[in-house]
Design an enzyme around this catalytic site. Structure first.
Site, PDB file in Angstrom:
ATOM      1  N   CYS A  15       0.778  -1.146  -0.019  1.00 27.47           N
ATOM      2  CA  CYS A  15       0.218   0.076  -0.159  1.00 27.47           C
ATOM      3  C   CYS A  15       0.849   1.480  -0.067  1.00 27.47           C
ATOM      4  O   CYS A  15       2.225   1.338   0.502  1.00 27.47           O
ATOM      5  CB  CYS A  15      -1.181   0.290   1.232  1.00 27.47           C
ATOM      6  SG  CYS A  15      -1.867  -1.586   1.513  1.00 27.47           S
ATOM      7  N   ARG A  19     -11.864   0.036  -6.647  1.00 22.31           N
ATOM      8  CA  ARG A  19     -11.754   0.514  -5.011  1.00 22.31           C
ATOM      9  C   ARG A  19     -11.306   1.641  -4.351  1.00 22.31           C
ATOM     10  O   ARG A  19     -11.854   1.814  -3.445  1.00 22.31           O
ATOM     11  CB  ARG A  19     -10.781  -0.977  -5.205  1.00 22.31           C
ATOM     12  CG  ARG A  19     -10.189  -0.942  -3.951  1.00 22.31           C
ATOM     13  CD  ARG A  19      -9.254  -1.950  -3.842  1.00 22.31           C
ATOM     14  NE  ARG A  19      -9.577  -2.786  -2.282  1.00 22.31           N
ATOM     15  CZ  ARG A  19      -8.731  -2.537  -0.637  1.00 22.31           C
ATOM     16  NH1 ARG A  19      -8.294  -1.619  -1.104  1.00 22.31           N
ATOM     17  NH2 ARG A  19      -8.708  -2.524   0.298  1.00 22.31           N
TER      18      ARG A  19
HETATM   19  P1  XMP Z   1      -1.002  -7.158   3.189  1.00 19.56           P
HETATM   20  O1  XMP Z   1      -0.298  -6.453   4.646  1.00 19.56           O
HETATM   21  O2  XMP Z   1      -1.183  -8.420   4.380  1.00 19.56           O
HETATM   22  O3  XMP Z   1      -2.141  -6.004   3.245  1.00 19.56           O
HETATM   23  O4  XMP Z   1       0.032  -7.275   1.897  1.00 19.56           O
HETATM   24  C1  XMP Z   1      -3.036  -7.075   2.137  1.00 19.56           C
HETATM   25  C2  XMP Z   1      -4.238  -6.410   2.194  1.00 19.56           C
HETATM   26  O5  XMP Z   1      -3.525  -4.403   1.496  1.00 19.56           O
HETATM   27  C3  XMP Z   1      -4.699  -4.039   0.749  1.00 19.56           C
HETATM   28  N1  XMP Z   1      -4.813  -3.253  -0.420  1.00 19.56           N
HETATM   29  C4  XMP Z   1      -3.848  -2.099  -0.199  1.00 19.56           C
HETATM   30  N2  XMP Z   1      -3.420  -1.152  -0.183  1.00 19.56           N
HETATM   31  N3  XMP Z   1      -3.117   0.006  -1.833  1.00 19.56           N
HETATM   32  C5  XMP Z   1      -3.316  -0.355  -0.787  1.00 19.56           C
HETATM   33  O6  XMP Z   1      -3.683   0.975   0.066  1.00 19.56           O
HETATM   34  C6  XMP Z   1      -3.347  -1.458  -2.608  1.00 19.56           C
HETATM   35  O7  XMP Z   1      -2.898  -0.959  -3.904  1.00 19.56           O
HETATM   36  C7  XMP Z   1      -3.800  -2.540  -1.599  1.00 19.56           C
HETATM   37  N4  XMP Z   1      -4.214  -3.237  -2.273  1.00 19.56           N
HETATM   38  C8  XMP Z   1      -4.292  -4.499  -1.319  1.00 19.56           C
HETATM   39  C9  XMP Z   1      -5.939  -4.466   1.053  1.00 19.56           C
HETATM   40  O8  XMP Z   1      -6.585  -3.806   2.404  1.00 19.56           O
HETATM   41  C10 XMP Z   1      -5.415  -6.203   1.266  1.00 19.56           C
HETATM   42  O9  XMP Z   1      -6.426  -7.067   1.633  1.00 19.56           O
END
Ligand code: XMP
Length: 490
Positions: free
Chosen positions: A308, A405
């Site tokens: 993120c 999203r």
């Molecule tokens: P982890 O730390 O487990 O996080 O890899 C997964 C979660 O990250 C969110 N997610 C995003 N948040 N930009 C964001 O700000 C993105 O591109 C993105 N893609 C996923 C999502 O909540 C996921 O479950």
């Protein structure tokens, strides 16, 4: 000694999991006695607190079957057409065993195979009516000198198919009886849903025993799916429900919006029996709005995921430990909506902290990406086997449709809130999730919590004591002071 969470987290500081450490309490039970069963949402129960993220490099059918078989759940992503997403739900729903290789099917014996996905043991060849007429084993294909020939020149005739409704022991007995090393797996309509090999059966026998699987009301494996907040997501929702989905997650990075509230109301009105999870939220006010709209569960976290960039790009979000604690501890008790701590989990200690700070489950992306069950193929990069893992807010993913999203407008400039990367091969979730859950049980034991309820009670009653770790204390808490050690052959 230490501080109760209510005090530690009310100083105007945003903490994440690594910032805090929990003080041990009293042990009067063995780690194996810890019960990690929990709730995903108001009416959906799980036997382990693990949820796979709705991301296109994490959750499709294979992850859904594996996670449900372990007692958790995966949320199949919506970065595809509604029809494709519904077919992934249907495929997961038709299976009872987690170690099936996703369906790789070629139509017609004149097809030519030029590349072979490196986790597939075989490809099934079907006639135009989708009836299997042959299989091509990877080893047969690898032996070919000239790969530019149609599969009819070297495919084996199709072995008898295994019904997808068979469980592990039934499949093992079927293959042994028929003396097969591999066979296609077919659903009730005779459609190929995967390939199963004797080698997998033997490998799985060496894994830790699977726990109680998560089942839907239909008695089949529990499968979740995400939807967006656009008008055409109503049609998507309908298709998912027809495919048998058990729970849906409305997927927004900032869930407190008129679009999400309308979507939750629509889903609850159209399908009152279906649990609908809202999010993402990090404040109490955001959470209250979604609960009032009818959300049966809440996804908590903004910008804490490993891929993120939301906090850097948009300057909003919250440290994940603070977000989970605020939402769990400070909400009125009558708002009994389970919390999913979403993002930022990179070890079992983070899972313990999220659960003890009030979450009922953790949602994981990077922790599960790179596994055998995640979509995508392994690549060799600098001598390491890796799989791609990308944020749903990365330009690459948004180009495929996930910009909804992030409330992106198809006509305007897209602003990336995530990145594309890769994670190392982790093997099968069927192996590493049971190990991680054993580690979580030991963490609970150290804290004197024998169940999720007793962990939450420790928090509520202020028996749980925590402290903030300085930078040096964090270094001390990790591996330090070592040089790499290579065993010398004597
Ligand atoms: P982890 O730390 O487990 O996080 O890899 C997964 C979660 O990250 C969110 N997610 C995003 N948040 N930009 C964001 O700000 C993105 O591109 C993105 N893609 C996923 C999502 O909540 C996921 O479950």
């Amino acid at each position: 000694d230490g501080f109760p969470a209510s005090r530690l987290f009310s100083q105007g500081v945003s903490y994440t999991y690594d910032d805090v450490i929990m003080l041990p309490h009293y042990i009067d039970f063995p780690a194996d006695a810890v019960d990690l069963s929990t709730r995903l949402s108001r009416r959906v129960s799980l036997s382990i607190p693990c949820v796979a993220s709705p991301m296109d490099t994490v959750s499709e059918s294979s992850m859904a079957v594996a996670m449900a078989s372990l007692g958790g759940v995966a949320i199949i992503h919506c970065n595809s057409s509604p029809a494709l997403q519904a077919s992934l739900v249907r495929s997961a729903k038709s299976r009872r065993t987690p170690f099936v290789h996703g369906p790789s099917v070629l139509s017609g014996s004149d097809a030519i195979i030029r590349t072979f996905d490196d986790i597939l043991p075989a490809v099934v060849v079907t006639d135009p009516e989708k009836v299997p007429i042959g299989v091509v084993a990877r080893s047969d294909w690898e032996r070919l000198e000239n790969k530019d020939v149609p599969v009819s020149a070297y495919m084996r005739s199709a072995p008898p198919p295994v019904p997808a409704k068979y469980d592990f022991e039934e499949i093992a007995a079927f293959l042994a009886e028929e003396k097969l090393d591999l066979a296609p797996l077919v659903d009730e309509d005779g459609e190929v849903v995967g390939v199963i090999t004797m080698e997998d059966i033997e490998r799985i026998r060496g894994f830790p025993k699977l726990g109680k699987p998560s089942l839907g009301r239909d008695g089949r494996l529990l499968v979740g799916a995400s939807i967006g907040t656009r008008e055409n997501d109503k049609e998507r929702l309908e298709q998912l429900v027809k495919a048998g989905v058990d729970v849906v997650v409305v997927d927004s990075s900032q869930g407190n919006s008129v679009y999400q509230i309308e979507m939750i109301k629509h889903a609850k009105k159209s399908f009152p029996e279906l649990d609908v999870i809202g999010g993402n939220v990090v404040t109490i006010a955001q959470a209250q709005n979604l609960i009032q709209a009818g959300a049966d569960g809440l996804r908590v976290g903004m910008g804490s995921g490993s891929i993120c960039t939301t906090q850097e790009v948009c300057a909003v979000g919250r440290g994940q430990a603070t977000a989970v604690l605020q939402r769990s501890h400070r909400m009125p008790k009558d708002h009994d909506v389970p919390v999913i701590a979403d993002g930022g989990i990179s070890n079992s200690g983070h899972i313990v902290k999220a659960l003890v700070l009030g979450a009922s489950t953790v949602m994981m992306g990077s922790f599960l990406a790179g596994s055998h069950e995640a979509p995508g193929v392994y690549e060799n990069q600098g001598g390491r086997r890796v799989k791609k893992y990308r944020g749903m807010g990365s330009l690459e993913a948004m180009t495929k449709g996930s910009d909804a999203r992030y409330l992106g407008d198809k006509l305007k400039l897209k602003i990336a809130q995530g990145v594309v990367g890769a994670v190392a091969d982790k093997g099968s979730v069927l192996k590493f999730i049971p190990y991680s859950m054993q580690a979580v049980k030991q963490g609970f034991q150290d804290l004197g919590a024998s169940s999720m309820q007793s962990a939450h009670e420790l928090l509520r009653s202020n028996v749980l004591r925590l402290e903030v770790r300085t930078g040096a204390a964090q270094v001390e808490g990790g591996i330090h002071g070592l040089v790499s050690y290579e065993k010398k052959p004597f």
